[in-house]
Write a protein that holds these residues in place. Structure first.
Motif, PDB file in Angstrom:
ATOM      1  N   GLY A   1       2.604  38.378 -20.942  1.00 19.14           N
ATOM      2  CA  GLY A   1       3.929  38.804 -20.524  1.00 19.14           C
ATOM      3  C   GLY A   1       4.949  38.717 -21.643  1.00 19.14           C
ATOM      4  N   GLN A   2       6.184  39.133 -21.356  1.00 17.99           N
ATOM      5  CA  GLN A   2       7.294  39.121 -22.317  1.00 17.99           C
ATOM      6  C   GLN A   2       6.918  39.878 -23.591  1.00 17.99           C
ATOM      7  N   ARG A   3       6.190  40.987 -23.448  1.00 20.62           N
ATOM      8  CA  ARG A   3       5.665  41.680 -24.624  1.00 20.62           C
ATOM      9  C   ARG A   3       6.770  42.212 -25.528  1.00 20.62           C
ATOM     10  N   ASP A   4       7.859  42.729 -24.934  1.00 19.64           N
ATOM     11  CA  ASP A   4       8.923  43.262 -25.771  1.00 19.64           C
ATOM     12  C   ASP A   4       9.581  42.155 -26.594  1.00 19.64           C
ATOM     13  N   VAL A   5       9.749  40.981 -25.982  1.00 12.51           N
ATOM     14  CA  VAL A   5      10.318  39.838 -26.704  1.00 12.51           C
ATOM     15  C   VAL A   5       9.378  39.420 -27.833  1.00 12.51           C
ATOM     16  N   ILE A   6       8.096  39.343 -27.541  1.00 13.36           N
ATOM     17  CA  ILE A   6       7.113  38.924 -28.545  1.00 13.36           C
ATOM     18  C   ILE A   6       7.094  39.895 -29.724  1.00 13.36           C
ATOM     19  N   GLU A   7       7.128  41.190 -29.443  1.00 10.85           N
ATOM     20  CA  GLU A   7       7.079  42.176 -30.521  1.00 10.85           C
ATOM     21  C   GLU A   7       8.280  42.060 -31.448  1.00 10.85           C
TER      22      GLU A   7
ATOM     23  N   ASP B   1       5.314  40.219 -13.809  1.00  9.11           N
ATOM     24  CA  ASP B   1       4.788  41.022 -12.708  1.00  9.11           C
ATOM     25  C   ASP B   1       3.500  40.386 -12.173  1.00  9.11           C
ATOM     26  N   LEU B   2       2.987  40.954 -11.087  1.00 10.98           N
ATOM     27  CA  LEU B   2       1.857  40.327 -10.401  1.00 10.98           C
ATOM     28  C   LEU B   2       0.603  40.284 -11.264  1.00 10.98           C
ATOM     29  N   SER B   3       0.353  41.333 -12.022  1.00  9.44           N
ATOM     30  CA  SER B   3      -0.853  41.334 -12.866  1.00  9.44           C
ATOM     31  C   SER B   3      -0.756  40.269 -13.949  1.00  9.44           C
ATOM     32  N   GLU B   4       0.429  40.098 -14.534  1.00 11.52           N
ATOM     33  CA  GLU B   4       0.609  39.060 -15.547  1.00 11.52           C
ATOM     34  C   GLU B   4       0.453  37.676 -14.933  1.00 11.52           C
ATOM     35  N   MET B   5       1.028  37.483 -13.751  1.00  4.62           N
ATOM     36  CA  MET B   5       0.914  36.190 -13.086  1.00  4.62           C
ATOM     37  C   MET B   5      -0.543  35.864 -12.759  1.00  4.62           C
ATOM     38  N   THR B   6      -1.294  36.872 -12.337  1.00  4.02           N
ATOM     39  CA  THR B   6      -2.706  36.648 -12.012  1.00  4.02           C
ATOM     40  C   THR B   6      -3.479  36.215 -13.251  1.00  4.02           C
ATOM     41  N   ARG B   7      -3.207  36.868 -14.379  1.00  2.00           N
ATOM     42  CA  ARG B   7      -3.882  36.499 -15.623  1.00  2.00           C
ATOM     43  C   ARG B   7      -3.494  35.084 -16.057  1.00  2.00           C
ATOM     44  N   ILE B   8      -2.244  34.708 -15.827  1.00  2.00           N
ATOM     45  CA  ILE B   8      -1.805  33.353 -16.177  1.00  2.00           C
ATOM     46  C   ILE B   8      -2.541  32.320 -15.329  1.00  2.00           C
ATOM     47  N   VAL B   9      -2.658  32.584 -14.030  1.00  2.00           N
ATOM     48  CA  VAL B   9      -3.393  31.665 -13.150  1.00  2.00           C
ATOM     49  C   VAL B   9      -4.848  31.561 -13.598  1.00  2.00           C
TER      50      VAL B   9
ATOM     51  N   GLU C   1      -3.952  35.605  -5.028  1.00  2.00           N
ATOM     52  CA  GLU C   1      -3.139  35.079  -3.939  1.00  2.00           C
ATOM     53  C   GLU C   1      -2.186  33.981  -4.447  1.00  2.00           C
ATOM     54  N   LEU C   2      -2.685  33.140  -5.339  1.00  2.00           N
ATOM     55  CA  LEU C   2      -1.820  32.124  -5.937  1.00  2.00           C
ATOM     56  C   LEU C   2      -0.686  32.771  -6.724  1.00  2.00           C
ATOM     57  N   ALA C   3      -1.031  33.807  -7.482  1.00  2.00           N
ATOM     58  CA  ALA C   3      -0.018  34.501  -8.275  1.00  2.00           C
ATOM     59  C   ALA C   3       1.037  35.133  -7.379  1.00  2.00           C
ATOM     60  N   ARG C   4       0.607  35.706  -6.276  1.00  2.00           N
ATOM     61  CA  ARG C   4       1.525  36.386  -5.368  1.00  2.00           C
ATOM     62  C   ARG C   4       2.546  35.426  -4.767  1.00  2.00           C
ATOM     63  N   ARG C   5       2.177  34.162  -4.638  1.00  2.00           N
ATOM     64  CA  ARG C   5       3.045  33.185  -3.978  1.00  2.00           C
ATOM     65  C   ARG C   5       3.733  32.246  -4.962  1.00  2.00           C
ATOM     66  N   SER C   6       3.824  32.659  -6.229  1.00  2.00           N
ATOM     67  CA  SER C   6       4.371  31.775  -7.268  1.00  2.00           C
ATOM     68  C   SER C   6       5.688  32.266  -7.850  1.00  2.00           C
ATOM     69  N   ARG C   7       6.390  33.113  -7.133  1.00  2.00           N
ATOM     70  CA  ARG C   7       7.759  33.503  -7.473  1.00  2.00           C
ATOM     71  C   ARG C   7       7.895  34.154  -8.843  1.00  2.00           C
ATOM     72  N   SER C   8       6.826  34.779  -9.339  1.00  2.00           N
ATOM     73  CA  SER C   8       6.852  35.461 -10.636  1.00  2.00           C
ATOM     74  C   SER C   8       7.187  34.513 -11.782  1.00  2.00           C
ATOM     75  N   THR C   9       6.871  33.215 -11.603  1.00  2.00           N
ATOM     76  CA  THR C   9       7.245  32.184 -12.567  1.00  2.00           C
ATOM     77  C   THR C   9       6.020  31.368 -12.974  1.00  2.00           C
ATOM     78  N   PRO C  10       5.615  31.398 -14.242  1.00  2.00           N
ATOM     79  CA  PRO C  10       4.408  30.678 -14.665  1.00  2.00           C
ATOM     80  C   PRO C  10       4.415  29.188 -14.353  1.00  2.00           C
ATOM     81  N   ARG C  11       5.557  28.524 -14.526  1.00  2.00           N
ATOM     82  CA  ARG C  11       5.591  27.085 -14.266  1.00  2.00           C
ATOM     83  C   ARG C  11       5.245  26.789 -12.806  1.00  2.00           C
TER      84      ARG C  11
END
Length: 333
Positions: free
Chosen positions: A30-36, A182-190, A208-218
């Motif tokens: 995630g945050q690809r634009d910031v990273i670039e 987004d959900l795909s990024e959150m799923t990959r983080i989980v 399912e965990l990603a979907r219920r995590s408020r779009s926040t990795p922490r």
């Protein structure tokens, strides 16, 4: 080869959360634009042999500001010294950090918006001219000594950029806002966190965990740790969809990621105040909780999901809130 940063102050995260943090930008999701943009600035600074320009990260909690602050020094191959805004109560508290900085090293100040204005102003010459003014002696015998500093990079992190003074904000050439994932990024983080923790997790359970995590990795990592404990106790350590759902149900986390307090807020607004408008103080008194807890911890997510709106007259529940609570929305008249 990049050296491991020296952490000169302890962080609030426990050892597990520290282990889950990416070590380099190539590991970040995630945050690809910031990273670039940061990679371009880092590469240019290294080619010139100069310190990276000062960086200010802002955004809601848990989105990676501290992660970026520890990853950037690794990319630069320099040390990082950690400080916290609330602990810097006077300019003298900054002096040990600034004078111990090595050439091109990084000073990270978390919650930088919580520094007093006098400390902010003391940073101006340090950031621009790499020097500080020390007052030696007292009274009529006092004199000022200009102390040069080694060129360094200041990284600031804040959840409330508006609370910083304009002159301090303007001294950060690089300003980056971190958005939600987004959900795909959150799923990959989980899935990545589960792999690091050596947890056997089904892909659908990670989703399912990603979907219920408020779009926040922490939040995703925190809930993953709970589900892991639940799975080790109830399901031989394997996280399947039913196990994840049962574990989250025990925490009273619903399909939108709302917890018990979030739903209590909505229920109070709907049942007691007829859906609003109602002031946050009135809602807080009815719930027997602090108003700032609601405004700082509960309302931001409800507003983002469009379950609640703020009007000049107070908070109002939306049709989406009634639908989520499975209640009929009152009609006018």
């Amino acid at each position: 080869m990049a050296r491991e940063p020296i952490l000169s102050a302890s962080t609030n995260d426990d050892e597990i959360n520290h282990r889950l943090r990416p070590q380099y930008m190539r590991d970040m999701i995630g945050q690809r634009d910031v990273i670039e943009r940061l990679q371009i600035s880092i590469s240019a600074a290294m080619k010139r042999g100069e310190p990276l320009s000062h960086v200010l990260f802002d955004g809601p909690p848990g989105l990676g500001k501290t992660t970026f602050a520890t990853v950037i020094p690794r990319e630069l191959g320099v040390n990082v010294h950690l400080a916290s805004g609330p602990t810097l109560k006077a300019p003298k508290d900054l002096v040990p950090f600034l004078t111990n900085l090595q050439e091109r090293s990084v000073l990270f100040i978390d919650e930088i918006h919580r520094m007093p204005r006098g400390v902010e102003e003391y940073l101006y010459t340090a950031m621009e001219d790499f020097r500080i003014d020390l007052v030696l002696g007292e009274g009529v015998n006092a004199r000022t000594h200009n102390l040069p500093l080694k060129p360094f990079t200041l990284i600031g992190a804040t959840t409330r950029a508006g609370m910083l003074s304009g002159p301090l904000r303007d001294r950060f050439p690089i300003r980056e806002h971190l958005g939600f994932y987004d959900l795909s990024e959150m799923t990959r983080i989980v899935q990545r966190s589960a792999t690091k923790l050596k947890i056997d997790t089904d892909p659908d359970a990670a989703l399912e965990l990603a979907r219920r995590s408020r779009s926040t990795p922490r939040i995703a990592n925190t809930r993953l740790l709970w589900v892991r404990d639940y799975a080790e106790t109830k399901a031989n350590g394997i996280i399947t969809v039913p196990v994840a759902l049962d574990a989250l149900a025990m925490l009273e986390i619903d399909t939108l990621g709302l917890d018990k307090q979030d739903r209590a807020y909505l229920t109070t607004l709907v049942r007691v105040f007829g859906g609003g408008p109602a002031g946050v103080e009135a809602i807080a008194h009815t719930m027997n909780t602090a108003a700032d807890t609601l405004s700082d911890e509960v309302e931001p997510y409800l507003l983002r999901l469009e379950l609640v709106v703020r009007t000049p007259r107070g908070r109002m529940a939306t049709a989406k809130a009634y639908q989520h609570l499975q209640l009929n929305m009152p009609t006018d008249g």
